[in-house]
Design an enzyme around this catalytic site. Structure first.
Site, short mmCIF file in Angstrom:
data_model
loop_
_atom_site.label_atom_id
_atom_site.label_comp_id
_atom_site.label_asym_id
_atom_site.label_seq_id
_atom_site.Cartn_x
_atom_site.Cartn_y
_atom_site.Cartn_z
N SER A 36 -2.24 -2.76 14.32
CA SER A 36 -2.57 -1.46 14.92
C SER A 36 -1.33 -0.86 15.57
CB SER A 36 -3.66 -1.65 15.99
OG SER A 36 -3.21 -2.54 17.00
N ASN A 119 -6.95 -9.49 24.78
CA ASN A 119 -8.28 -8.87 24.91
C ASN A 119 -8.43 -8.11 26.22
OD1 ASN A 119 -8.60 -10.22 22.56
ND2 ASN A 119 -10.20 -11.61 23.27
N THR A 164 -32.58 36.83 21.89
CA THR A 164 -33.22 35.54 21.62
C THR A 164 -33.53 35.55 20.12
OG1 THR A 164 -35.44 36.40 22.06
CG2 THR A 164 -34.31 35.37 23.92
N HIS A 165 -33.46 34.43 19.49
CA HIS A 165 -33.65 34.34 18.02
C HIS A 165 -32.72 35.30 17.29
CE1 HIS A 165 -37.32 32.24 19.17
NE2 HIS A 165 -37.52 33.25 19.99
N SER A 284 -7.14 38.26 6.45
CA SER A 284 -7.42 37.67 5.15
C SER A 284 -6.17 37.82 4.28
CB SER A 284 -8.60 38.40 4.52
OG SER A 284 -8.57 38.26 3.12
N ASN A 292 -10.47 38.52 11.56
CA ASN A 292 -11.52 37.51 11.63
C ASN A 292 -11.38 36.62 12.87
OD1 ASN A 292 -12.59 38.31 9.11
ND2 ASN A 292 -11.06 37.07 8.05
N TYR A 324 -15.04 -10.80 22.33
CA TYR A 324 -14.13 -9.88 21.66
C TYR A 324 -14.24 -10.04 20.15
CZ TYR A 324 -10.03 -7.53 19.92
OH TYR A 324 -9.20 -6.69 19.22
N GLN A 329 -10.55 -2.97 17.66
CA GLN A 329 -9.26 -2.32 17.43
C GLN A 329 -9.44 -0.93 16.80
OE1 GLN A 329 -5.72 -4.73 16.40
NE2 GLN A 329 -5.86 -3.77 14.40
N1 ARG Z 1 -4.91 -5.07 19.00
C1 ARG Z 1 -6.18 -5.57 19.41
C2 ARG Z 1 -7.11 -4.43 19.84
O1 ARG Z 1 -6.71 -3.35 19.88
C3 ARG Z 1 -6.07 -6.58 20.48
C4 ARG Z 1 -5.78 -7.87 19.87
C5 ARG Z 1 -6.69 -8.93 20.24
N2 ARG Z 1 -6.72 -9.73 19.09
C6 ARG Z 1 -7.42 -10.83 18.96
N3 ARG Z 1 -7.36 -11.39 17.82
N4 ARG Z 1 -8.17 -11.30 19.89
O2 ARG Z 1 -8.26 -4.67 20.09
#
Ligand code: ARG
Length: 499
Positions: A36, A119, A164-165, A284, A292, A324, A329
């Site tokens: 990530s 985590n 209304t409507h 346009s 517009n 977790y 992620q």
């Molecule tokens: N990059 C992870 C997240 O955004 C955190 C990593 C925790 N990874 C794990 N294998 N416990 O949640």
């Protein structure tokens, strides 16, 4: 995020301990899929702050010694200066920053990760960053309300048709209309502030979910990071993302408010009831005469970004077991998308509305269309003792006589219908001038002075309340901004004692 394999030179140069996990697992074809790092740019600064607070606390608790803390903190400064793009490879920003620290400090750099896990780290980073974003959104909404109050004040007397409507219903004013959106935005502000206060709790020190044998001071990292308290249960603290749901839900509500406003203006623009400033309109590519309301259509369209975010999040989170799971992620991105999209929408919607021209005469004329004063005439008869249902019948029958191009029956027609329904002339109940006044849209608005109504004095009163609420919310916002600024200063000065 790099798709290349591990940096072999680097691995060869390092002692075994200095390699952060990367050559044990996740080095294969799924490497990019697992990472990530690119998305984590959003929490790069947050992660550095979280690392600093954690290291300061570890040193204060004598879990690591001050010299090592100083070396790690100095490395974090360098890493910050080099920026996110200079980070070494890693599954995520947490791992990459730790690797970068170890590169600079040696194996002792790895002490930074004592008594925590990614985590609790990532949960803390998300909350830390989201706070800033949320305060920015709230600031934008508070400013929008300020501008709407001003606009409402200036347009209290500008009569316009109310619908209304989508059918002409009763006359109102531009001031009353825009004040209605200020009121909705006030509730949106409240929801965002509530969400802020609930998310502003510190998960750090929960570690993977089961706490740690080290004598960590979670209250201290909370203080250093500007959290109002500790997210107590370590399993909940590392696992929950309900705060993302809450923020995104509040944003979806806000986006829905904005889309209603945008739709109103789009319809008004189609009737010539508003003239957008050129910078908020679009033309346009083929039809040269077109101007517009594209900005507002995009505001309306962005509601989808917020509700998509909410759906994406709930779908991601549903059924995840404690504690977790890596699905998490992919949770943050929904909230980031929603918050960016909606915050920008607020600014554009407010800009478009407050710079537009409201053509007084066209609006006044339109305000009488479709016998919009009918309710006012029935109300008038009811004030003179005719039961409202009977008065409704008189006016309804008069409305049936209208020809296509007529906006209201004349006095003679109303009188004739009254004879039929009431068995008496209208004059037995009410003077002719009063009826004629009731048929005038501006007069009709002036009489609707019940609390919250469109009469200019009633709008003035509403705006007094709105201004008070606005000041309260602006104050609440400043308190929270100040608390974060103070925490940043506190953390910086603690860090300075080690570096
Ligand atoms: N990059 C992870 C997240 O955004 C955190 C990593 C925790 N990874 C794990 N294998 N416990 O949640």
């Amino acid at each position: 995020m790099s798709e290349e394999g591990p940096d072999d030179d680097h691995v060869a140069d390092d002692t075994e301990q200095t390699v952060v996990r990367r050559d044990r697992f996740s080095g294969g074809p799924a490497r990019g899929f697992l990472s990530s790092l690119e998305d984590d740019e959003r929490i790069f600064e947050a992660d550095l702050a979280v690392d600093r607070a954690h290291v300061v606390m570890l040193a204060e608790q004598d879990i690591i010694d001050d010299i090592v803390a100083g070396e790690i903190l100095a490395a974090l400064d360098e890493i910050e200066a080099d920026g996110h793009d200079a980070l070494p490879e890693g599954e995520d920003v947490h791992e990459a920053i730790e690797s970068a620290v170890i590169e600079r400090v040696g194996a002792d750099g790895g002490k930074m990760h004592t008594a925590r896990s990614r985590n609790d780290e990532v949960a803390t980073c998300i909350r830390y960053r989201l706070r800033d974003d949320l305060l920015e959104t709230i600031a934008t909404v508070v400013e929008a309300r300020r501008q709407f109050v001003e606009m409402a004040t200036d347009h209290r007397e500008v009569v316009m048709p109310g619908y209304t409507h989508l059918q002409p219903a009763q006359p109102t004013t531009v001031g009353h209309w825009i004040a209605s959106y200020e009121q909705a935005l006030a509730r949106d502000t409240g929801r965002l502030l509530d969400a802020y206060d609930r998310l502003n709790q510190n998960p750090l020190g929960s570690a993977a979910f089961a706490g740690t044998p080290f004598d960590v001071d979670r209250g201290r990292t909370a203080e250093l990071l500007g959290f109002e308290g500790v997210a107590e249960n370590s399993m909940d603290a590392s696992a929950t993302r309900d705060f993302l749901v809450e923020v995104t839900a509040a944003l979806s509500n806000l986006a829905t408010t904005l889309s209603g406003l945008a739709e109103d203006v789009i319809v008004m623009a189609s009737k010539g009831h508003v003239e957008l400033a050129d910078e908020y309109a679009s033309t346009s590519s083929i039809m040269p005469q077109k101007k517009n309301p594209d900005t507002l259509e995009l505001v309306r369209g962005r509601t989808g970004d917020a509700t998509a975010g909410l759906n994406g999040l709930l779908t991601n989170l549903k059924g995840q077991p404690r504690a977790y799971n890596r699905d998490l992620q992919r949770a943050g991105r929904h909230a980031w998308d929603a918050i960016d999209s909606v915050t920008e929408s607020v600014e554009v919607a407010v800009g478009a509305v407050t710079t537009a021209e409201w053509p007084t005469e066209t609006l006044a004329e339109a305000a009488g269309e479709g016998f919009s004063t009918a309710t006012g005439v029935a109300d008038l008869l009811a004030t003179r003792g005719v039961p409202f249902r009977t008065a409704h019948e008189v006016v309804a029958r008069a409305a049936e006589t209208l020809q296509h191009d007529e906006n209201a029956p004349d006095y003679a027609t109303l009188d004739a219908v009254a004879e039929e329904v009431l068995g008496e002339s209208l004059s037995a109940y009410v003077a002719r001038e009063a009826v004629e006044r009731a048929l005038d849209p501006a007069e009709s608005v002036r009489t609707r002075d019940s609390r919250g109504g469109p009469a200019p004095e009633a709008v003035t009163e509403q705006l007094e309340g709105a201004t008070e609420r606005l000041e309260r919310d602006a104050h609440a916002l400043r308190d929270r901004q100040d608390a974060l600024a103070a925490a940043t200063e506190r953390l910086d000065s603690e860090v300075d004692t080690y570096v």
